[in-house]
Each structure stands twice: as structure tokens, then as C-alpha cells.
Design a protein around this motif. Structure first.
Motif, PDB file in Angstrom:
ATOM      1  N   ALA A   1       0.908  -1.283   0.056  1.00 49.56           N
ATOM      2  CA  ALA A   1       0.119  -0.129   0.165  1.00 49.56           C
ATOM      3  C   ALA A   1       0.898   1.292   0.097  1.00 49.56           C
ATOM      4  CB  ALA A   1      -1.096   0.148   1.091  1.00 49.56           C
ATOM      5  N   LEU A   2       2.155   1.133   0.711  1.00 50.99           N
ATOM      6  CA  LEU A   2       2.872   2.363   0.687  1.00 50.99           C
ATOM      7  C   LEU A   2       3.709   2.583  -0.337  1.00 50.99           C
ATOM      8  CD1 LEU A   2       4.683   1.979   4.293  1.00 50.99           C
ATOM      9  CD2 LEU A   2       3.180   3.894   3.534  1.00 50.99           C
ATOM     10  N   ILE A   3       3.897   1.446  -1.207  1.00 51.52           N
ATOM     11  CA  ILE A   3       4.819   1.569  -2.339  1.00 51.52           C
ATOM     12  C   ILE A   3       3.975   2.130  -3.512  1.00 51.52           C
ATOM     13  CG2 ILE A   3       6.156   0.171  -4.092  1.00 51.52           C
ATOM     14  CD1 ILE A   3       7.281  -1.218  -1.630  1.00 51.52           C
ATOM     15  N   ALA A   4       2.537   1.460  -3.476  1.00 53.16           N
ATOM     16  CA  ALA A   4       1.947   1.581  -4.869  1.00 53.16           C
ATOM     17  C   ALA A   4       1.829   3.024  -5.480  1.00 53.16           C
ATOM     18  CB  ALA A   4       0.456   1.131  -4.627  1.00 53.16           C
ATOM     19  N   SER A   5       1.632   3.941  -4.511  1.00 55.84           N
ATOM     20  CA  SER A   5       1.459   5.411  -5.163  1.00 55.84           C
ATOM     21  C   SER A   5       2.561   5.890  -5.631  1.00 55.84           C
ATOM     22  CB  SER A   5       0.462   6.315  -4.137  1.00 55.84           C
ATOM     23  OG  SER A   5       1.411   7.327  -3.532  1.00 55.84           O
ATOM     24  N   PRO A   6       3.857   6.085  -4.863  1.00 53.97           N
ATOM     25  CA  PRO A   6       5.131   6.405  -5.507  1.00 53.97           C
ATOM     26  C   PRO A   6       5.439   5.587  -6.841  1.00 53.97           C
ATOM     27  CG  PRO A   6       5.453   5.477  -3.384  1.00 53.97           C
ATOM     28  CD  PRO A   6       4.197   5.624  -3.336  1.00 53.97           C
ATOM     29  N   LEU A   7       5.297   4.475  -6.790  1.00 58.28           N
ATOM     30  CA  LEU A   7       5.856   3.520  -7.928  1.00 58.28           C
ATOM     31  C   LEU A   7       5.045   4.072  -9.325  1.00 58.28           C
ATOM     32  CD1 LEU A   7       8.072   1.421  -8.080  1.00 58.28           C
ATOM     33  CD2 LEU A   7       6.244  -0.365  -7.583  1.00 58.28           C
ATOM     34  N   ASP A   8       3.684   4.120  -9.029  1.00 60.82           N
ATOM     35  CA  ASP A   8       2.645   4.393  -9.850  1.00 60.82           C
ATOM     36  C   ASP A   8       3.142   6.075 -10.478  1.00 60.82           C
ATOM     37  OD1 ASP A   8       0.524   4.148 -11.778  1.00 60.82           O
ATOM     38  OD2 ASP A   8      -0.471   5.714 -10.297  1.00 60.82           O
ATOM     39  N   GLN A   9       3.258   6.926  -9.726  1.00 61.74           N
ATOM     40  CA  GLN A   9       3.826   8.213 -10.139  1.00 61.74           C
ATOM     41  C   GLN A   9       5.099   8.249 -10.824  1.00 61.74           C
ATOM     42  OE1 GLN A   9       4.976  10.879  -6.570  1.00 61.74           O
ATOM     43  NE2 GLN A   9       3.704  12.477  -7.692  1.00 61.74           N
ATOM     44  N   ALA A  10       6.030   7.403 -10.349  1.00 59.51           N
ATOM     45  CA  ALA A  10       7.372   7.295 -11.224  1.00 59.51           C
ATOM     46  C   ALA A  10       7.050   6.727 -12.510  1.00 59.51           C
ATOM     47  CB  ALA A  10       8.238   6.381 -10.290  1.00 59.51           C
ATOM     48  N   ARG A  11       6.320   5.733 -12.541  1.00 57.24           N
ATOM     49  CA  ARG A  11       6.155   5.060 -13.840  1.00 57.24           C
ATOM     50  C   ARG A  11       5.510   6.187 -14.944  1.00 57.24           C
ATOM     51  NH1 ARG A  11       3.597   0.116 -11.152  1.00 57.24           N
ATOM     52  NH2 ARG A  11       5.715  -1.235 -11.313  1.00 57.24           N
ATOM     53  N   ARG A  12       4.329   6.922 -14.322  1.00 58.83           N
ATOM     54  CA  ARG A  12       3.731   7.955 -15.179  1.00 58.83           C
ATOM     55  C   ARG A  12       4.729   8.890 -15.751  1.00 58.83           C
ATOM     56  NH1 ARG A  12      -0.587   9.996 -12.198  1.00 58.83           N
ATOM     57  NH2 ARG A  12       0.030   8.863 -10.464  1.00 58.83           N
ATOM     58  N   LEU A  13       5.719   9.195 -14.788  1.00 60.20           N
ATOM     59  CA  LEU A  13       6.572  10.265 -15.229  1.00 60.20           C
ATOM     60  C   LEU A  13       7.609   9.754 -16.072  1.00 60.20           C
ATOM     61  CD1 LEU A  13       7.890  12.110 -11.824  1.00 60.20           C
ATOM     62  CD2 LEU A  13       7.071  13.328 -13.912  1.00 60.20           C
ATOM     63  N   VAL A  14       7.980   8.521 -16.061  1.00 63.59           N
ATOM     64  CA  VAL A  14       8.685   7.942 -16.930  1.00 63.59           C
ATOM     65  C   VAL A  14       8.148   7.710 -18.353  1.00 63.59           C
ATOM     66  CG1 VAL A  14       9.991   5.790 -17.752  1.00 63.59           C
ATOM     67  CG2 VAL A  14      10.306   6.872 -15.347  1.00 63.59           C
ATOM     68  N   ARG A  15       7.034   7.494 -18.311  1.00 64.88           N
ATOM     69  CA  ARG A  15       6.230   7.364 -19.512  1.00 64.88           C
ATOM     70  C   ARG A  15       6.280   8.822 -20.449  1.00 64.88           C
ATOM     71  NH1 ARG A  15       0.945   5.308 -17.785  1.00 64.88           N
ATOM     72  NH2 ARG A  15       2.063   3.994 -16.769  1.00 64.88           N
ATOM     73  N   LEU A  16       6.165  10.009 -19.586  1.00 64.26           N
ATOM     74  CA  LEU A  16       6.115  11.125 -20.133  1.00 64.26           C
ATOM     75  C   LEU A  16       7.328  11.465 -20.853  1.00 64.26           C
ATOM     76  CD1 LEU A  16       4.495  13.856 -17.601  1.00 64.26           C
ATOM     77  CD2 LEU A  16       3.777  13.345 -20.190  1.00 64.26           C
ATOM     78  N   THR A  17       8.518  11.130 -20.356  1.00 61.59           N
ATOM     79  CA  THR A  17       9.621  11.327 -21.048  1.00 61.59           C
ATOM     80  C   THR A  17      10.001  10.540 -22.024  1.00 61.59           C
ATOM     81  OG1 THR A  17      10.860   9.872 -19.268  1.00 61.59           O
ATOM     82  CG2 THR A  17      10.935  12.088 -18.570  1.00 61.59           C
ATOM     83  N   GLU A  18       9.316   9.291 -22.275  1.00 64.32           N
ATOM     84  CA  GLU A  18       9.641   8.525 -23.405  1.00 64.32           C
ATOM     85  C   GLU A  18       9.160   8.918 -24.661  1.00 64.32           C
ATOM     86  OE1 GLU A  18       9.709   4.355 -20.773  1.00 64.32           O
ATOM     87  OE2 GLU A  18       8.046   4.689 -21.893  1.00 64.32           O
TER      88      GLU A  18
END
Ligand SMILES: Nc1ncnc2c1ncn2[C@@H]1O[C@H](COP(=O)(O)OP(=O)(O)OP(=O)(O)O)[C@@H](O)[C@H]1O
Ligand SMILES: [Mg+2]
Length: 252
Positions: free
Chosen positions: A235-252
Motif C-alpha cells: 500500500a505504501l509503495i503503490a502510489s510512489p511507484l505509479d507516480q514514477a512510472r507515469r513520469l517515466v512514460r512522459l519522458t519516453e
């Protein structure tokens, strides 16, 4: 000198409800340990037990092998750097007097304190002119740095930081986290850092502790924690991980 902490089956109830349950933990000297978990999980309570602002109902805390209960709390606290949640500067004291509070209690004379305040302001990268400011005239990030300077002023072997990044913008919190990491290494400290932000914990700490409802549900390296299937950890990891993934997707 960095301090070793040993918690032996620590239990405490508050208002009739268990807040920490059977905490068994050894923190070797020199670690930068992040303590995380949801609001109300018991993080602040564990820090307050560590510097004897609270006594556990049962169990023992050993500091460098000696039972902390055998030393008077005020004396013990002068050897421990503590930056409380919400900074907690004395509002009617100048920044300099806040920073020098513990050295003053320890009987350090004026000249020594003045020198120390300037040195601590340098350490946390604030201008020396801030010594004469009042806390109300500081930004949130500056106040956090003063809180850190005050915690370091007694040259402790143990640094307890309770959410030093709360209410800071991402750039300021990153700068402060860099500073804390550098000071941790340079001053040879054992550091216990409470943070809500798992991304901070995972990227900075050598070891992560997760409290859930007063129980220690994870004690792992950052890499091992990410693989931990415990629901509270996920539960603690889900939201920062999701945020990081979305950020990475933006830069691709
Ligand atoms: N003086 C008190 N009397 C009764 N209950 C208390 C007292 N202090 C804390 N508690 C309770 O103990 C539990 C743990 O509180 P604690 O402050 O350690 O949580 P925390 O993990 O630091 O939370 P947060 O992330 O919100 O700071 C909470 O349920 C809180 O309501
Ligand atoms: Mg807290």
C-alpha cells in the motif's frame, strides 16, 4: 561516535490501546534508517521512546549496550539530536538561541555558543545572519534546517528526525534530504529518519522499517522492501511507484 540501539520486546499502550507491540530491533552504529508507515502507525511514539520522552510499558531499550531506563531522561536527551515533528522551535527565542538550547543547558558559555551557532548555520547551509532572526520570520524549509541545526548542536551520536520534509516543496525537500545524508556521513551518526514518503526512504536509507498498527511488519534493504508482499508495504509503495512510472512514460 555513532550509537547502537537495541529494542527488546518494547510494548506501549496509550489511552487504553496498544500503540507499539513487541518491537524487537537492533540498529547498528552508523546506519541511516528510515522509519515509515501510515499515519497513527506508531512512528513518533517509537522516536519518543528512543529519547525517553516516553517510557515503554514493558521491554527494554539499550543504547550502546546500556539500559536507557538507568539514565535520567534529561541527561540522556542531551546526547541525542531530536528534531520533532512540526519542527517545534521555541517561538520567543531567536534562531541562534534555539540552535544553542542544549549546549546552553549543558553550561556552555556565551562565546562558545555564538561560535557554535555560526558553525551549525554553515552546516545546514543557512546564512549566518539568520542567528538573530525569530522563528516566525522563517520559511518552512528554513525552519526545518534550523530544527536540524538544533538537533546537531549537541554533537550527538544519534539523530532522530521526525518528518523533517513535511510541508516542503519537492525541490526544497530534495535539497534538505541531500544535506541530511551528507551530514549523516560526515558527522558519523546513527540516524533514524521518520518519513511518510517512501520514495525518499527507498532512495536515501540503508535500511527501511515499516510500522503498521504498532507492529514492525518490514525491516529490509530498499531493494528487498520493493519485493515484500506484505499488504501494508504494498500500500505504501503503490502510489510512489505509479507516480514514477507515469513520469517515466512522459519522458519516453
Ligand atoms: N497522548 C496520547 N494519548 C492517547 N493516544 C495517543 C497519544 N499519543 C499518541 N496516541 C496514539 O498512538 C498512535 C500512534 O501515534 P504516533 O504519533 O506514534 O503515530 P505516527 O505514526 O507518528 O503518525 P503520523 O504519521 O500521523 O505522525 C495513534 O493512534 C495516536 O492516536
Ligand atoms: Mg508522527
Amino acid at each position: 561516535m555513532a550509537v547502537t540501539l537495541e529494542y527488546e520486546r518494547i510494548n506501549i499502550s496509550r489511552g487504553g490501546r496498544p500503540v507499539l507491540v513487541d518491537i524487537d530491533l537492533v540498529l547498528p552504529a552508523g546506519g541511516l534508517v528510515a522509519l515509515t508507515g501510515a499515519s497513527g502507525a506508531g512512528k513518533t511514539t517509537l522516536l519518543r521512546i528512543t529519547n525517553r520522552l516516553l517510557a515503554p510499558d514493558s521491554g527494554r531499550l539499550l543504547i550502546d549496550g546500556a539500559d536507557a531506563a538507568n539514565e535520567p531522561g534529561p541527561q540522556l536527551r542531551r546526547r541525542i539530536g531530536y528534531a520533532a515533528q512540526g519542527v517545534g522551535l521555541f517561538p520567543h527565542w531567536t534562531v541562534g538561541d534555539n540552535i544553542a538550547a542544549v549546549p546552553w543547558l549543558n553550561g556552555m558559555e556565551r562565546q562558545g555558543r555564538d561560535r557554535l551557532v555560526l558553525e551549525m548555520l554553515d552546516l545546514v547551509e543557512l546564512p549566518q545572519s539568520f542567528a538573530s532572526r525569530m522563528p516566525a520570520a522563517l520559511s518552512g524549509g528554513q525552519a526545518s534546517r534550523v530544527g536540524l541545526a538544533r538537533a546537531l548542536a549537541a554533537r550527538p551520536g544519534l539523530l532522530l528526525l521526525d518528518e523533517p520534509f513535511a510541508a516542503l516543496d519537492p525541490e526544497t525537500r530534495n535539497e534538505l534530504a541531500d544535506r541530511i545524508e551528507a551530514l549523516h556521513k560526515a558527522q558519523g551518526l546513527t540516524t533514524l529518519l521518520v518519513t511518510h514518503d517512501l520514495a525518499d526512504a527507498l532512495t536515501r536509507a540503508t535500511r527501511i522499517l515499516v510500522l503498521d498498527g504498532g507492529r514492525l511488519v518490514a525491516d529490509a534493504t530498499p531493494a528487498a522492501l520493493v519485493a515484500d508482499p506484505h499488504p501494508a508495504v504494498q500500500a505504501l509503495i503503490a502510489s510512489p511507484l505509479d507516480q514514477a512510472r507515469r513520469l517515466v512514460r512522459l519522458t519516453e
